[in-house]
Design a protein around this motif. Structure first.
Motif, mmCIF file in Angstrom:
data_model
loop_
_atom_site.group_PDB
_atom_site.id
_atom_site.type_symbol
_atom_site.label_atom_id
_atom_site.label_comp_id
_atom_site.label_asym_id
_atom_site.label_seq_id
_atom_site.Cartn_x
_atom_site.Cartn_y
_atom_site.Cartn_z
ATOM 1 N N ALA A 128 -27.296 14.353 10.989
ATOM 2 C CA ALA A 128 -26.727 14.685 12.478
ATOM 3 C C ALA A 128 -25.645 13.943 12.890
ATOM 4 O O ALA A 128 -24.780 14.767 13.417
ATOM 5 N N GLY A 129 -25.447 12.930 12.535
ATOM 6 C CA GLY A 129 -24.304 12.122 12.991
ATOM 7 C C GLY A 129 -23.008 12.441 12.168
ATOM 8 O O GLY A 129 -22.090 12.635 12.836
ATOM 9 N N PHE A 130 -22.901 12.873 11.018
ATOM 10 C CA PHE A 130 -22.125 13.430 10.219
ATOM 11 C C PHE A 130 -21.623 14.649 10.907
ATOM 12 O O PHE A 130 -20.455 15.150 11.231
ATOM 13 N N TRP A 131 -22.726 15.540 11.200
ATOM 14 C CA TRP A 131 -22.238 17.010 11.873
ATOM 15 C C TRP A 131 -21.889 16.814 13.007
ATOM 16 O O TRP A 131 -20.703 17.541 13.455
ATOM 17 N N ALA A 132 -22.323 15.973 13.813
ATOM 18 C CA ALA A 132 -21.626 15.872 15.241
ATOM 19 C C ALA A 132 -20.147 15.215 15.216
ATOM 20 O O ALA A 132 -19.513 15.900 15.888
ATOM 21 N N HIS A 133 -19.925 14.359 14.280
ATOM 22 C CA HIS A 133 -18.573 13.896 14.109
ATOM 23 C C HIS A 133 -17.692 14.927 13.782
ATOM 24 O O HIS A 133 -16.479 15.101 14.323
ATOM 25 N N ASP A 134 -18.242 15.847 12.963
ATOM 26 C CA ASP A 134 -17.413 16.792 12.111
ATOM 27 C C ASP A 134 -17.187 18.112 13.247
ATOM 28 O O ASP A 134 -16.028 18.674 13.477
ATOM 29 N N ALA A 135 -18.350 18.287 14.041
ATOM 30 C CA ALA A 135 -18.165 19.787 14.922
ATOM 31 C C ALA A 135 -17.927 19.587 16.361
ATOM 32 O O ALA A 135 -17.687 20.289 17.039
ATOM 33 N N ILE A 136 -18.209 18.155 16.797
ATOM 34 C CA ILE A 136 -18.208 18.129 18.452
ATOM 35 C C ILE A 136 -17.280 16.980 18.757
ATOM 36 O O ILE A 136 -16.164 17.190 19.152
ATOM 37 N N ALA A 137 -17.412 15.633 18.241
ATOM 38 C CA ALA A 137 -16.772 14.481 18.731
ATOM 39 C C ALA A 137 -16.891 13.431 17.957
ATOM 40 O O ALA A 137 -18.106 13.312 17.227
ATOM 41 N N PRO A 138 -16.229 12.335 18.007
ATOM 42 C CA PRO A 138 -16.531 11.239 17.137
ATOM 43 C C PRO A 138 -17.796 10.320 17.887
ATOM 44 O O PRO A 138 -17.949 10.573 19.031
ATOM 45 N N VAL A 139 -18.460 9.997 16.882
ATOM 46 C CA VAL A 139 -19.937 9.322 17.471
ATOM 47 C C VAL A 139 -19.975 8.007 17.279
ATOM 48 O O VAL A 139 -19.327 7.112 16.308
ATOM 49 N N THR A 140 -20.403 7.122 18.398
ATOM 50 C CA THR A 140 -20.670 5.894 18.366
ATOM 51 C C THR A 140 -22.362 5.874 18.616
ATOM 52 O O THR A 140 -22.826 6.628 19.859
ATOM 53 N N THR A 141 -23.075 5.140 17.910
ATOM 54 C CA THR A 141 -24.491 4.921 18.064
ATOM 55 C C THR A 141 -25.087 3.489 17.975
ATOM 56 O O THR A 141 -24.110 2.568 17.436
ATOM 57 N N VAL A 142 -26.311 3.320 17.973
ATOM 58 C CA VAL A 142 -26.992 1.889 17.784
ATOM 59 C C VAL A 142 -27.772 2.018 16.766
ATOM 60 O O VAL A 142 -28.868 2.928 16.527
ATOM 61 N N ALA A 143 -27.803 0.906 15.763
ATOM 62 C CA ALA A 143 -28.850 0.878 14.609
ATOM 63 C C ALA A 143 -29.612 -0.353 14.895
ATOM 64 O O ALA A 143 -29.285 -1.187 15.690
ATOM 65 N N GLU A 144 -30.787 -0.246 14.640
ATOM 66 C CA GLU A 144 -31.955 -1.411 14.846
ATOM 67 C C GLU A 144 -31.411 -2.506 13.742
ATOM 68 O O GLU A 144 -31.138 -2.239 12.745
ATOM 69 N N ARG A 145 -31.610 -3.873 14.452
ATOM 70 C CA ARG A 145 -31.254 -5.133 13.529
ATOM 71 C C ARG A 145 -32.583 -4.910 12.579
ATOM 72 O O ARG A 145 -33.655 -5.518 12.765
#
Length: 331
Positions: A128-145
């Motif tokens: 989903a992150g790849f698709w959103a970056h490719d189709a909508i806009a650059p993605v910034t998100t949070v990952a669990e430590r």
């Protein structure tokens, strides 16, 4: 053991035939389901609440069938995530598509602006992150430590290779940093938010019960006065030319709903606004879960009846009282 297997898979992804890897992970998922290993019991409790709320009733057989599908979906995600570096961009584009009443809106919103999104543990959020970056806009998100540093590095590396910028849950001033990202034009911030056992989680209604979700999506939307979107994901069978391009039998649908207009919330007291906006996105998200519960990868306690209140902080007294009553009923 699973962590070790995942790290080895990631390290040697380009040398492992994908069809073989999928078969192995499918076998492991079936084995775990058969012997109720890991979080299978909790997964089935979660799925039972979804089905009973959706259909009014369910059966043990229906729950077992659904949990098998859910485990296979979950382990398919691991097989895909650990080998994503061995896939071409053409393959990845063929494996995921976007739709929903908010898709065109968010594309327009992000031409010059930015947008926050709330999503749950469904489908394959790396795709989903790849698709959103490719189709909508650059993605910034949070990952669990994660407690396993090597596995954490693997997951962060995967997501960065797909074009995402990653922050970690324990970083200082996390909300402020996300708000700063949203001040930039042409960017999106999707947040996994369907489970939060921290001090500041929001208790909201879902599936005839109460769950605690992360306040992040509502908080940053209100801080920036931006419309909030909701994401649901599910798997779909591929066919024809798209299946040939994907090199896989299954792909994903990224369903975007919204936008939720935040204007009705901005004049409320801050904490009330965060709660009410969180409830609003959860109402939309829950509809997507009910449609495709087999792709909801929730193997941890999430519903009020299953939470250990003695381990949670800052629980409102009315929620704590409700928890005591529900546990008495189930004893």
């Amino acid at each position: 053991m699973l962590n070790t297997a995942l790290n080895l898979t990631f390290r040697y992804a380009s040398h492992i035939p994908e069809s073989l890897l999928r078969m192995v992970f499918r076998f492991v998922a079936t084995l775990a389901w058969l012997f109720h290993m890991g979080g299978i019991v909790q997964l089935e409790q979660n799925l039972r609440r979804v089905l009973v709320h959706r259909d009014g009733k369910t059966t043990r057989i229906a729950i077992r069938r659904l949990s098998l599908l859910a485990m296979r979906s979950y382990f398919a995600y691991f097989a895909e995530a650990m080998t994503v570096g061995a896939r071409t961009q053409e393959q990845l584009r063929a494996r995921i598509r976007g739709e929903g009443n908010g898709f065109e809106s968010i594309c327009q919103q992000c031409l010059q602006g930015s947008a926050p999104l709330a999503m749950g543990h469904q489908g394959n959020w790396d795709y989903a992150g790849f698709w959103a970056h490719d189709a909508i806009a650059p993605v910034t998100t949070v990952a669990e430590r994660l407690s396993n540093d090597e596995l954490l590095k693997s997951f962060v590396s995967i997501r960065e290779s797909l074009g995402m910028s990653i922050l970690l849950t324990d970083e200082n001033n996390l909300t402020e940093r996300l708000v700063a990202v949203l001040k930039q034009p042409h960017t999106i911030v999707p947040l996994l938010a369907d489970r939060d056992l921290g001090r500041h989680g929001e208790f909201v209604h879902a599936f005839g019960s109460i769950i605690r979700v992360a306040p992040g999506p509502a908080r940053i939307a209100l801080e920036r006065r931006l419309p909030l979107y909701v994401v649901n994901m599910h798997r779909e069978m591929l066919s024809g030319a798209r299946r040939n391009k994907a090199g896989a039998r299954f792909g994903y649908v990224c369903q975007i709903s919204g936008p939720i207009d935040i204007e009705p919330f901005v004049h409320m007291p801050k904490e009330q606004a965060i709660h009410d906006l969180s409830q609003r996105w959860v109402d939309i998200w829950a509809q997507g879960i009910a449609e495709h519960p087999e792709d909801w990868h929730m193997l941890q306690p999430i519903f009020l009846e299953d939470l250990d209140m003695s381990r949670l902080h800052d629980v409102p007294e009315n929620i704590r009282s409700m928890s005591v009553k529900s546990h008495r009923i189930h004893e």
